[in-house]
Scaffold this motif. Structure first.
Motif, PDB file in Angstrom:
ATOM      1  N   GLU A  45       0.828  -1.205   0.087  1.00 20.78           N
ATOM      2  CA  GLU A  45      -0.020   0.112   0.011  1.00 20.78           C
ATOM      3  C   GLU A  45       0.861   1.215   0.038  1.00 20.78           C
ATOM      4  OE1 GLU A  45      -3.397   0.166   2.096  1.00 20.78           O
ATOM      5  OE2 GLU A  45      -3.448  -1.807   2.731  1.00 20.78           O
ATOM      6  N   GLY A  46       0.493   2.357  -0.692  1.00 15.09           N
ATOM      7  CA  GLY A  46       1.150   3.482  -0.849  1.00 15.09           C
ATOM      8  C   GLY A  46       0.215   4.523  -1.268  1.00 15.09           C
ATOM      9  N   GLU A  47       0.875   5.995  -1.239  1.00 13.61           N
ATOM     10  CA  GLU A  47       0.114   7.019  -1.627  1.00 13.61           C
ATOM     11  C   GLU A  47      -0.572   6.800  -2.718  1.00 13.61           C
ATOM     12  OE1 GLU A  47       2.370  10.237  -1.303  1.00 13.61           O
ATOM     13  OE2 GLU A  47       2.922   9.942   0.677  1.00 13.61           O
ATOM     14  N   ARG A  48      -0.258   6.354  -3.815  1.00 10.54           N
ATOM     15  CA  ARG A  48      -0.774   6.057  -5.140  1.00 10.54           C
ATOM     16  C   ARG A  48      -1.796   5.007  -4.985  1.00 10.54           C
ATOM     17  NH1 ARG A  48       3.897   6.876  -9.573  1.00 10.54           N
ATOM     18  NH2 ARG A  48       5.265   8.312  -8.371  1.00 10.54           N
ATOM     19  N   GLY A  49      -1.824   4.140  -4.197  1.00 15.00           N
ATOM     20  CA  GLY A  49      -2.844   3.072  -4.169  1.00 15.00           C
ATOM     21  C   GLY A  49      -2.394   1.712  -3.658  1.00 15.00           C
ATOM     22  N   ARG A  50      -2.469   0.694  -4.181  1.00 17.71           N
ATOM     23  CA  ARG A  50      -2.034  -0.597  -3.725  1.00 17.71           C
ATOM     24  C   ARG A  50      -2.114  -1.579  -4.655  1.00 17.71           C
ATOM     25  NH1 ARG A  50      -7.042  -3.546  -0.121  1.00 17.71           N
ATOM     26  NH2 ARG A  50      -8.549  -3.105  -1.866  1.00 17.71           N
TER      27      ARG A  50
END
Length: 432
Positions: A45-50
């Motif tokens: 998971e990250g700021e741009r989604g997963r």
């Protein structure tokens, strides 16, 4: 969910990179080739989604497991949105690297070429050979020295397709850890649940060499099943040692533990494994495997023998299963769901204190030199496992017999016979 699959020949650093991208040690890593045989999956998971990251077994290894390993890689690549093709950046390309490259070209999926173990910028001068694989410029990385990892993550996000996944918070899945001694039928049980040979099964003990996470939906509820390496008393290799340590960690991370019990081989080891899970506060289901192999005329006696040997676990649910026929597989989910929710019940403080007053009328309260134990009130501050905190005048007045009495009353009157719970005795705070 978008899927990124890590592929390469054995011992090029696939599991090391998998762990680094996840930010935790999830896969067993060793200098020995062939440690990973089954698919391992986890969500990044990250700021741009997963996206779902998949670690795979080494291709073109030449060992006995290769056909089954390749079947699983085929399945993973069929659902892949991006392939990370890993090669060892410190050594000359091997024939296996070219074989893997040809194999990946036939998949028709986006491929990102990653050179691993490039510990120093000077080593990048030797990467020219990698252009011959036909996937463009390689990304130079080193997990050990943390080189090129940010660039790799950026390249992954850039190449993943856009998604319209909802951003709302999802209900977390119920994590079920499947544990047991080697060759107790854990992997066969998992495969029967999934309806496919997701995990390699063999009569040879120790086939599963790491914990395998599989997510699925059953009856509208999400589950994550974790198949673990068989827990034996004395590991025979370093890889097995790390795999067993990982299995112990899986128990602590689980919501419910399924203990696979071989009806032909059980004893103190099962008691010890169940005790470890219960001590960690995890509800336990005893899944007796290979029930199809027990002759019908012997089943009654075998049931008696199992209950006799596992007498200390009499409160735990027992399910007799068969991976061959699928017998009672659905009951594992039913019991796991029931125990999961029961371990999260929070009792009203007023109701708890009314029960305590009733319990105190039915037993003799500990008394030391004419000074009796007094319980002022009880509360439940935690769940999973439930924790009951008793505030008393003198915690050291609580005898083992009295505490066991309270535990028995909680099991019976609060219906917590088959889930672990904890008690704490605290003295009343002094004023001023």
């Amino acid at each position: 969910m978008r899927k990124v699959v890590i592929v390469g020949r054995p011992n090029v650093g696939k599991s090391s990179l998998y762990n680094r991208l996840l930010g935790r040690r999830d896969a067993v890593v060793a200098d020995e080739a062939g440690v990973t045989r089954d698919l391992k999956e986890a969500v990044v998971e990250g700021e741009r989604g997963r996206f779902k990251l998949v670690d795979t077994g080494g291709l073109w290894s030449g060992d006995a497991w290769e056909p089954k390993i390749k079947e699983k890689v085929d399945r993973a690549l069929a659902e892949a949105d991006l392939i990370l093709f890993l090669v060892d950046g410190r050594s000359e390309l091997a024939r296996a690297d070219y074989e893997v490259a040809d194999y990946l070209r036939k998949q028709g999926k986006p491929v990102l070429l990653v050179a691993t173990k490039v510990d120093h910028p000077n080593h990048e001068a030797y990467l020219g050979e990698l252009y011959g694989l036909g996937f463009g410029a390689p990304l130079a990385t080193s997990v050990e020295h943390k080189r090129g990892l940010e660039e790799l993550e950026e390249a992954i996000w850039e190449r993943l397709p856009a998604t319209d996944e909802e951003t709302e918070v999802e209900v977390p899945p119920i994590r079920i850890a499947i544990i047991g001694r080697p060759n107790a039928g854990k992997s066969s049980l998992l495969n029967a649940i999934l309806g496919e040979e997701r995990v390699i099964v063999s009569e040879q003990p120790g086939t599963t060499r790491d914990s395998i996470d599989v997510e699925l939906d059953y009856g509208g509820t999400r589950f994550v099943l974790v198949d673990t390496a068989g827990i034996r008393k004395r590991p025979e290799t370093a890889v097995e040692h790390f795999a067993i340590q990982r299995a112990h960690r899986v128990i602590k991370e689980a919501d419910v533990v399924v203990l696979a019990v071989d009806p032909f081989e059980l004893g103190d080891r099962e008691l010890k494994m169940a005790g470890e899970a219960l001590e960690a506060g995890k509800p336990v289901i005893l899944a007796v495997t290979k029930w199809d192999a027990v002759p019908k005329e012997e089943q009654r006696e075998v049931r008696r023998r199992i209950r006799e040997k596992l007498a200390h676990l009499e409160n735990l649910p027992i399910i007799y299963t068969s991976a061959v026929s699928g017998r009672n597989i659905h009951k594992i989910f039913q019991e796991a769901t029931r125990l999961y929710h029961k371990a999260r019940i929070r009792f009203d403080t007023g109701d708890l204190n009314r029960w305590v007053q009733l319990w105190l009328t039915r037993t003799r309260v500990p008394n030391f030199r004419g000074k009796p134990l007094k319980i002022f009130y009880v509360t439940q501050p935690e769940v999973a496992p439930p924790l009951f905190v008793f505030f008393v005048n003198q915690p050291d007045f609580v005898t083992r017999a009295f505490e066991n009495y309270i535990k028995n009353r909680i099991r019976e009157d609060l219906d917590l016979r088959d889930v672990p719970f904890r008690l704490a005795w605290r003295g009343r705070r002094q004023r001023g």
